[in-house]
Enzyme design. Sequence first.
Site, PDB file in Angstrom:
ATOM      1  N   SER A 749      36.292  29.863  38.400  1.00 21.15           N
ATOM      2  CA  SER A 749      34.955  29.479  37.939  1.00 21.15           C
ATOM      3  C   SER A 749      34.934  27.983  37.641  1.00 21.15           C
ATOM      4  O   SER A 749      35.186  27.180  38.523  1.00 21.15           O
ATOM      5  CB  SER A 749      34.559  30.317  36.722  1.00 21.15           C
ATOM      6  OG  SER A 749      33.192  30.205  36.443  1.00 21.15           O
ATOM      7  N   ASP A 826      28.584  37.000  44.759  1.00 19.63           N
ATOM      8  CA  ASP A 826      28.627  36.340  43.449  1.00 19.63           C
ATOM      9  C   ASP A 826      27.215  35.895  43.073  1.00 19.63           C
ATOM     10  O   ASP A 826      26.653  34.991  43.688  1.00 19.63           O
ATOM     11  CB  ASP A 826      29.574  35.137  43.516  1.00 19.63           C
ATOM     12  CG  ASP A 826      29.926  34.584  42.148  1.00 19.63           C
ATOM     13  OD1 ASP A 826      29.106  34.727  41.223  1.00 19.63           O
ATOM     14  OD2 ASP A 826      31.014  34.003  42.010  1.00 19.63           O
ATOM     15  N   HIS A 859      31.153  37.660  40.564  1.00 19.43           N
ATOM     16  CA  HIS A 859      31.968  36.553  40.059  1.00 19.43           C
ATOM     17  C   HIS A 859      33.343  37.002  39.556  1.00 19.43           C
ATOM     18  O   HIS A 859      34.290  36.227  39.567  1.00 19.43           O
ATOM     19  CB  HIS A 859      31.211  35.843  38.940  1.00 19.43           C
ATOM     20  CG  HIS A 859      31.770  34.500  38.585  1.00 19.43           C
ATOM     21  ND1 HIS A 859      31.937  33.484  39.505  1.00 19.43           N
ATOM     22  CD2 HIS A 859      32.212  33.993  37.405  1.00 19.43           C
ATOM     23  CE1 HIS A 859      32.446  32.424  38.912  1.00 19.43           C
ATOM     24  NE2 HIS A 859      32.633  32.709  37.643  1.00 19.43           N
TER      25      HIS A 859
END
Length: 912
Positions: A749, A826, A859
């Site tokens: 991330s 995502d 994600h």
Amino acid sequence: MSSALSPEGDRRYSDDSLSSVSTTSLVFERIQEKTEMDADNDKEKDPRALDDEDPLRDEDDLETGPFLGPGASLHREPMDRGLRRILIIVAVVFIGGWLAGLGIFIASGSYHHESDTEHDPDANSRGSGKSLSMDQLFDGTWSPKYHSISWIAGPKGEDGLLLEVGASNKPYIVVEDIRSDKNVATRDDAEPKASNSRTLMEHPYFEYDGKQYSPSWSEPSPDLTKVLLGVDRKKNWRHSFSAIYFVLDVKTQEAEPLVPDQVDARIQLASWSPKSDAVSFTRENNLYIRRLTGDKDVTQITKDGGPEYFYGIPDWVYEEEVFSGRSATWWSDDGKYLAFLRTNETGVPEYPVQFFIERPSGTTPEDGEEAYPEVEQIKYPKAGAHNPVVDLQFYDIGKKDTFSVEIDGAFADDDRIINNLLWAGDKAIVKQTNRVSDVLKVVLVDVPSRKGKTINTININEIDGGWFEISHKMTYIPADPKNGREHDGYVDSVIHEGYDHLAYFTPLDNSEPIMLTKGNWEVDDAPSAVDLANNLVYFIAAKESSIQRHVYSVKLDGSDLQALTDPKTEAYYDASFSKGAGFVFLSYRGPKVPTQKVISTPVSASSYERIIEDNAELADRARRHELPILKYGTLDLDTGVKVNYVERRPPHFDAKKQYPVLFHQYSGPGSQSVTKRFAVDFQAYVAAALGYLVITVDPRGTGFLGRKHRVTVRSKLGVHEAHDHIAAAASFASRPYVDAERLAIWGWSYGGFTTLKTLEQDAGRTFSYGMAVAPVTDWRFYDSIYTERYMRTPQDNPDGYDLSKVANATALGENKRFLLMHGVADDNVHFQNSLTLLDDLDLAGVENYDVHVFPDSDHSIYFHNGNRIVYDKLRNWLINAFNGEWLKVSNPQPQKDPVEKEKRHMVPQALV
């Protein structure tokens, strides 16, 4: 990304030590390593090819010979007899000594994989236990047992009530009064108001209309006479879900649908009135109230809810970045008013999320369209795009009237973020910022008179040029003249002399607070609780050390700051207080094995302590395994900045050797990865099982070192973070036990973004390898509320966005190799980020990377075994990197087959 997956590589350290493993076992290990390596070499086409990365290879090794090519041989002269006799004697002596040492080793019991001492992260590792495995990381072997406690307020103001759901050997939902627990001892002969436990729901199922249901969500009414039950729960976004709701009568144990005669009505949110006489709920984005007294009717409050209008619940970006939850509904304490957010997404652009394997909607495609992916269109405001327009509305329960309150000098519709609402009697305190979060307005609304005013405006540009963080811990302090509180007030966190601290505002419209805490340290998401009877505020802070957390109390006049936990002992605590703050659920999260207990607070009338979890099995497991040696410290970087770090060393760490290093980080604004929390995770595995050093550094921009350390990254995310990681790596590379040629960095991330920015800025000068998972590559692609808080808008800060973008593909090509992974579905950090980077790499002709994408994964990358694949890929790719395998593929050449070459020589020249 405020809630986005953020690895917590928090470790403890101890002093350097030599492994206590015996010389004999080391000999066995090296023999085994050599045997395995020889077996691997036998598989190669050229059995005499040398492996330059082989740590066992010696240039004087006669078995291979450092300069012998394929087909060469050694000519050996006859050995002198005297020399042979001496060698035989030496060998006999050596074998005798070895056998004696082996006997002593076995007799000592040192070969057993266990220790009688408690796992101490500050002690030197013996290196005599079992090894960590990847399977253990995924089967929960190293996950501490953590229990959650739901404190509830008693109908008559009782303190110390716990809600237990699904406990073994008990009814399904029970309210326990810990004051009646046998562990309670009264102080000063005070009598605890003991009462028996109360069963709210007998069984983990209920029946309605001949059908049996099992709840997956429950919430008792404040008077404990009814229970809201949710069944058939379906996930929406990170926090939100929908369910079918029933109301259970505690006395009769009978249930009825929340929406009468509509048993299958799917509800997005349901909330109790403080008086237990009604439930507000959102269905199909409209807000309703179901009365539970009188005619028990349902009143529809709003009617234009739908795909673009939300009532009482947040849209995607508000759920993710503002509320970190699924509710945008607030009941007044007296149950007379309901405040709720109205969200208009009409102008928000849509982003398509594609699903190639499954159909999350559950719908069946039309005939002939089965081969097409399902596309979910999400209203997702990217940086600089139209934001949802939000405004606050109120509903008068008695008058059945909806209204809003105009505020002079309020932010424009397209420049307003409503962060929080707190009821203070019949008034509401509303905190809102402008779009880029650098101007804060605190608004006080007198709800009965339907008037409001701005009571405080703060421009952060006049303080430090940073941003306002979102907090939901603002706490109402009602007036109590007999107890020294003349006016209503509230406690909130504020910026004071460069640090986050607690302040008490009274009266409500006072903009000059009483400071409750001060100093070069920060509170952590405070306050935790308020004891109104004793005028005490409890909070958690990083007072003793920025990487520790302890629990404290302070009086409302700012005096008598006391520690509830021992500040002399290194620790990281979480705390959950009972509604009256007479009891606290303490979660010790490190550095040793975590434990949990409930204790009474010092001013409580009763003395109480009960161990909830000791994690004895985990503690025993830690004694029997080789865990990393942890070393904490601070680095003085070349910019004059000090940063915290934790270094995870292998259990057999030897300062005379050189080790490859993996840097793991998250690095997001306000985050913290270097803490004293216990964790045996992937980073621990890499250090303990693979034998590499694993280092985490919290660069500029991260939290709990003051505002100056944080806000320097504003308008140019990634620039300072990358510089600090490069400087830290250079510092470690100068240490004699670090192999400066084998440095890698990885993150997920924001950590993936920082990994790429570091590789880009470094261009192979310090780091050789990198691994980025689900990274942002261009902040224009991320959501507006998070991004603009730190970057402002692309329209106002185009140069900053260009500077923060991972754009220099040529520089990335200077690294030896890097790995990129991303989930195709995502909905947070869009796959678009990785795709545009890949296009930039193609345009620049850069090929020194590997890619793995995960269909239908969001994600967190869990779909179809995705998460395990991520970490297996990280492990194997890293081993190949540090073994030099990627150097062999940088410029591959076809292997010349000797047999084929011989055949070619036999072919007539004219045919060649």
